[in-house]
Structures are given as structure tokens and as C-alpha cells.
Design a protein around this motif. Structure first.
Motif, PDB file in Angstrom:
ATOM      1  N   LEU A   1       0.769  -1.768   0.046  1.00 15.62           N
ATOM      2  CA  LEU A   1      -0.135  -0.074  -0.261  1.00 15.62           C
ATOM      3  C   LEU A   1       1.063   1.346   0.332  1.00 15.62           C
ATOM      4  O   LEU A   1       1.903   1.333   0.533  1.00 15.62           O
ATOM      5  CB  LEU A   1      -0.964  -0.057   1.392  1.00 15.62           C
ATOM      6  CG  LEU A   1      -1.690   1.249   1.175  1.00 15.62           C
ATOM      7  CD1 LEU A   1      -3.105   1.105   0.541  1.00 15.62           C
ATOM      8  CD2 LEU A   1      -2.510   1.079   2.490  1.00 15.62           C
ATOM      9  N   ARG A   2       0.409   2.223  -1.092  1.00 20.85           N
ATOM     10  CA  ARG A   2       1.813   3.482  -1.372  1.00 20.85           C
ATOM     11  C   ARG A   2       0.634   4.346  -1.733  1.00 20.85           C
ATOM     12  O   ARG A   2      -0.319   4.536  -2.357  1.00 20.85           O
ATOM     13  CB  ARG A   2       2.699   2.934  -1.399  1.00 20.85           C
ATOM     14  CG  ARG A   2       2.047   2.135  -3.683  1.00 20.85           C
ATOM     15  CD  ARG A   2       3.840   1.843  -4.477  1.00 20.85           C
ATOM     16  NE  ARG A   2       3.092   1.491  -5.908  1.00 20.85           N
ATOM     17  CZ  ARG A   2       2.092   0.594  -5.628  1.00 20.85           C
ATOM     18  NH1 ARG A   2       2.725  -0.250  -4.586  1.00 20.85           N
ATOM     19  NH2 ARG A   2       1.969   0.118  -7.307  1.00 20.85           N
ATOM     20  N   LEU A   3       0.620   5.801  -1.648  1.00 23.86           N
ATOM     21  CA  LEU A   3       0.383   6.560  -1.718  1.00 23.86           C
ATOM     22  C   LEU A   3       0.115   6.917  -3.919  1.00 23.86           C
ATOM     23  O   LEU A   3       1.337   6.426  -4.110  1.00 23.86           O
ATOM     24  CB  LEU A   3       0.511   8.371  -1.148  1.00 23.86           C
ATOM     25  CG  LEU A   3       0.133   8.854  -0.351  1.00 23.86           C
ATOM     26  CD1 LEU A   3       1.102  10.488  -0.019  1.00 23.86           C
ATOM     27  CD2 LEU A   3      -0.560   8.819  -0.482  1.00 23.86           C
ATOM     28  N   ALA A   4      -0.300   7.147  -4.208  1.00 25.46           N
ATOM     29  CA  ALA A   4      -0.697   7.188  -5.951  1.00 25.46           C
ATOM     30  C   ALA A   4      -0.140   8.781  -6.201  1.00 25.46           C
ATOM     31  O   ALA A   4      -0.375   8.981  -7.880  1.00 25.46           O
ATOM     32  CB  ALA A   4      -1.647   6.985  -6.331  1.00 25.46           C
ATOM     33  N   VAL A   5       0.293  10.011  -5.448  1.00 25.09           N
ATOM     34  CA  VAL A   5       0.059  10.783  -5.848  1.00 25.09           C
ATOM     35  C   VAL A   5       1.611  11.508  -4.826  1.00 25.09           C
ATOM     36  O   VAL A   5       1.458  11.137  -3.681  1.00 25.09           O
ATOM     37  CB  VAL A   5      -1.046  12.420  -6.436  1.00 25.09           C
ATOM     38  CG1 VAL A   5      -2.208  11.459  -6.520  1.00 25.09           C
ATOM     39  CG2 VAL A   5      -1.578  12.408  -4.529  1.00 25.09           C
ATOM     40  N   PRO A   6       2.214  12.412  -5.287  1.00 29.73           N
ATOM     41  CA  PRO A   6       2.683  12.919  -4.177  1.00 29.73           C
ATOM     42  C   PRO A   6       2.264  13.642  -2.777  1.00 29.73           C
ATOM     43  O   PRO A   6       1.905  14.746  -3.521  1.00 29.73           O
ATOM     44  CB  PRO A   6       3.717  14.367  -5.398  1.00 29.73           C
ATOM     45  CG  PRO A   6       3.909  13.342  -6.297  1.00 29.73           C
ATOM     46  CD  PRO A   6       1.786  13.470  -6.697  1.00 29.73           C
TER      47      PRO A   6
END
Length: 416
Positions: free
Chosen positions: A387-392
């Protein structure tokens, strides 16, 4: 909309009502929706720990910014009443029943609108009902609904955790606690948000909430169950119909809105800090410590309505007149440089934040909210590997109303 000094601390009669033509700062509108913390800090520099402001409809109020001043107001109901029937602007006809402030500030037959013995009677019923509800599997309900929400997007490899997860999970759990049909609960997500947002739709959405909950109370009177609605109806305190419905509304709105906001902020903090994320996944860090940090830095309710001066008094160097409205700056108080000179210092283990209010009206259901958040985070991290951010992170944005600042979206990606 620039804030100007409204009488110095030593000037008598420095009340916002008496100086309604002054260029006071609004806690609503375009600037307030994008930079509420900047407004709080500017007001602190210009006015000190208490500042005159305008609420929706340009209704005057005092915003309490200082931590110690917030605690004084919250801990002293004899000086600072919760009973809106003494609110001078309402009593004298300057605030109409159609004001969007009424659902948030106006008097209702519930425990947060009372002081003294009436408050103790009603709060006792709420506390007993929530205690019984929390013993009937809140964590089990949260686990079930967290998995059900994740099932809807788990195969896509991406999601918006605000729209797809945090906005709905607390309400789904609350439907089980209150005894509501799931479909009714999902209809109320938008209505709860609109009541906090204010504006033209606030009263209409508040009426929708009251209508659905009145129907719930009637059903449970005829067909009791193991739920909060039945607990209120059967409590020895003998609540009447209006008291039951008002307390169902209180728990629904407060628990859903604050828990969904807090859950989103906790996930934001985790996903923008690799060390926290790996610590949680690896078991070196527990969710409660992250929740505690968020409650200090971005409490789910930034401004708490409202208290009313029971007599003329001094607060923060200002003269407050009897019947004037005060709103409590929980976010500003948590960041008060007098008690927290360096906001970067770790606050882990320090639970003296204002996020749950304080004093006799401190939130009685905070354990339920924290259970939903802990389960919501744990299930999400274990269901969605990578799981990770898809945008800065700098692209994440928030929109604030008078009372809260909500994360707009939380786009993520994960392995399928």
C-alpha cells in the motif's frame, strides 16, 4: 476579511456584538476553507488567546485559541454554559431558526445542551447505552465492514481511501450500534457531512437525519433489540421521545463525522511517512500511538460549538458579556506555543490534548471511535500489500468549514 484589532485587552466593552461594524475575521468562506491554521495564528498574534470572529451569517462569537483558556471554559460550566437558550443574539432575534448555525449551536433536548443535574441524567443514559453497545462487538463489526469495504476495490490495485473507505466505515459500524438498517446509515453519510459543512443545505439535511432517527425510535419501541436505540428507550432515566431522538442524532453525527475524519488523517500520516508505515506493518509500532499524534496535530473537530457566558466575565484579557457565544478552538489550543513551544517534539504518551473536549462534556464515546480506527487501519494494511500513495504527498488537499478540516481524497495503489 482581514482581521483588525477590536479593542485592546484593557478596553472595556470589547465585545464583538458591540462592534459589529468592525472588520472581523470570518471562520467561513474561501480563506477559511483553505488555511484555517493560518487564520488561527494570525488571530493569536492580533488578539491573544481569545479573538472576536464571525460565524456563518456574520454572527459574532469569541474564538478561544489558548490551551489554558480552552480548559477554563470546558471545565467551568457555571461560568460557561452549554445552554443555548441564554445566547443573547438568538434571544434578541439576530439569529433565526433557519440559520445554518442552529444544527450546530442551537438548543436541543440532549445532554450537550444541558448543565448540572439535567446533564447528568441524560449523559448517564448515553454513557450506559454506549457501554452496553461497546460490549457487544464493536471491533467485530468494524472488522466485518472494513473487509466488506475493501472487497469492493481490492482487485483494482488502486482506490481513494476517503471516498471508498474512511467516509463509510464508521457509519456502517454505527448502524449496528444504533440499530439502523445499513441502507439508512449510508443515506446519512452525506447528511452528516452537510450539517458540519453548513450553508443552505444544513437544515434540510438535519431534518432528514431527525426523520430517519424518529422512525428508528418508533420501530425500536415496538420491537426492542440489543442496540443503543433500545437502551435509550428502556433506560431508568425515563427519556421522552424527543430526548431519545436527539441523543441518537448526537451520537450518529458526532461519532461518524469525527471518526471518519480522524481515520483519514491517521491513514494520511501513515502513508506519508515510510518509517511509520513499516513500523505498523512490522509490528514495532501500534496504531494508538499514531492516533494520539493526529489528535494533537489535526484533531477531527477543529472548533467545538459552543459555550455561552453565564455572566459578564474576563477571559484572555477580553471582557465577555453575559449571553455571548464562545466557540472552542481545539486545533488552535493543541498548537498553543505557551504549552507546546515546539510542535515537532514527540507527543507520544501525552493524552492531554483537546481533541475529545474536556470537563463534564468530554466525549463519552471516544473508545468506540478509537476501536473503529485501530481495526480500520490494521485490516487495511494487512489486506493490501504494498500500500502506497498514488500521488506526491504535497498534492493532498483539505477543505475546511467553521468546525472541521477534512482531507479531500487519499489516492493509493497496492499490489493485487
Amino acid at each position: 476579511m482581514n482581521a483588525q484589532p477590536l479593542n485592546g485587552p484593557d478596553t472595556p466593552g470589547g465585545c464583538p456584538v458591540a462592534h459589529g461594524d468592525a472588520d472581523l475575521t470570518r471562520l467561513f468562506g474561501p480563506e477559511a476553507s483553505t488555511d484555517p491554521l493560518g487564520i488561527y495564528e494570525r488571530l493569536r498574534k492580533e488578539h491573544g488567546s481569545v479573538a472576536p470572529v464571525l460565524l456563518e451569517g456574520d454572527v459574532p462569537a469569541w474564538l478561544v485559541l489558548g490551551y489554558r483558556d480552552n480548559r477554563r471554559v470546558l471545565d467551568n460550566p457555571r461560568q460557561f454554559s452549554r445552554d443555548a437558550r441564554i445566547w443573547r443574539d438568538w434571544r434578541e432575534g439576530r439569529v433565526s431558526e433557519t440559520s445554518p448555525l442552529i444544527p450546530m449551536v442551537g438548543w436541543r433536548p440532549d445532554c450537550v445542551s444541558q448543565d448540572g443535574e439535567p446533564h447528568r441524567r441524560l449523559r448517564g443514559a448515553v454513557t450506559d447505552g454506549l457501554l452496553a453497545a461497546s460490549s457487544r462487538g464493536v471491533r467485530r463489526h468494524a472488522t466485518f465492514f472494513a473487509n466488506k469495504q475493501i472487497d469492493a476495490f481490492a482487485d483494482a490495485g488502486r482506490a481513494d481511501l476517503v471516498a471508498d473507505y474512511t467516509e463509510h466505515l464508521p457509519m456502517l459500524v454505527l448502524t449496528r450500534i444504533l440499530g439502523l438498517p445499513t441502507a439508512d446509515g449510508l443515506r446519512l453519510v452525506e447528511s452528516c457531512a452537510q450539517v458540519f459543512k453548513g450553508g443552505e443545505g444544513a437544515l434540510e439535511h438535519n431534518d432528514r437525519i431527525m426523520q430517519i432517527l424518529a422512525q428508528l425510535a418508533e420501530r425500536k419501541r415496538a420491537e426492542p433489540g440489543a442496540d443503543f436505540a433500545t437502551a435509550l428507550l428502556e433506560h431508568p432515566a425515563g427519556l421522552d421521545h424527543d430526548e431519545v431522538v436527539s441523543h441518537l442524532r448526537l451520537v450518529l453525527i458526532a461519532a461518524h463525522t469525527t471518526t471518519s475524519n480522524l481515520l483519514a488523517r491517521v491513514l494520511q500520516l501513515i502513508l506519508t511517512d515510510a518509517a511509520r508505515l513499516s513500523g505498523l506493518v512490522g509490528g514495532q509500532l501500534n496504531v494508538s500511538s499514531v492516533v494520539e499524534e493526529v489528535m494533537w496535530d489535526t484533531p477531527p473537530l477543529a472548533v467545538l460549538p459552543g459555550r455561552f457566558a453565564a455572566s459578564d466575565l474576563e477571559l484572555g484579557g477580553h471582557h465577555i458579556q453575559e449571553g455571548e457565544l464562545l466557540v472552542l478552538g481545539l486545533a488552535a489550543g493543541n498548537l498553543d506555543p505557551e504549552v507546546r513551544p515546539d510542535s515537532a517534539v514527540v507527543v507520544q504518551g501525552n493524552q492531554s490534548h483537546l481533541a475529545f473536549s474536556a470537563g463534564p462534556h468530554e466525549c463519552p464515546g471516544q473508545n468506540i471511535g478509537q476501536s473503529i480506527i485501530e481495526i480500520g487501519v490494521d485490516v487495511l494494511l494487512h489486506r493490501l500489500p504494498g500500500l502506497r500513495l498514488a500521488v506526491p504527498s504535497e498534492e493532498l488537499s483539505s477543505t475546511a468549514s467553521t468546525w472541521e478540516s477534512r482531507l479531500d481524497s487519499l489516492p493509493v495503489e497496492f499490489s493485487v
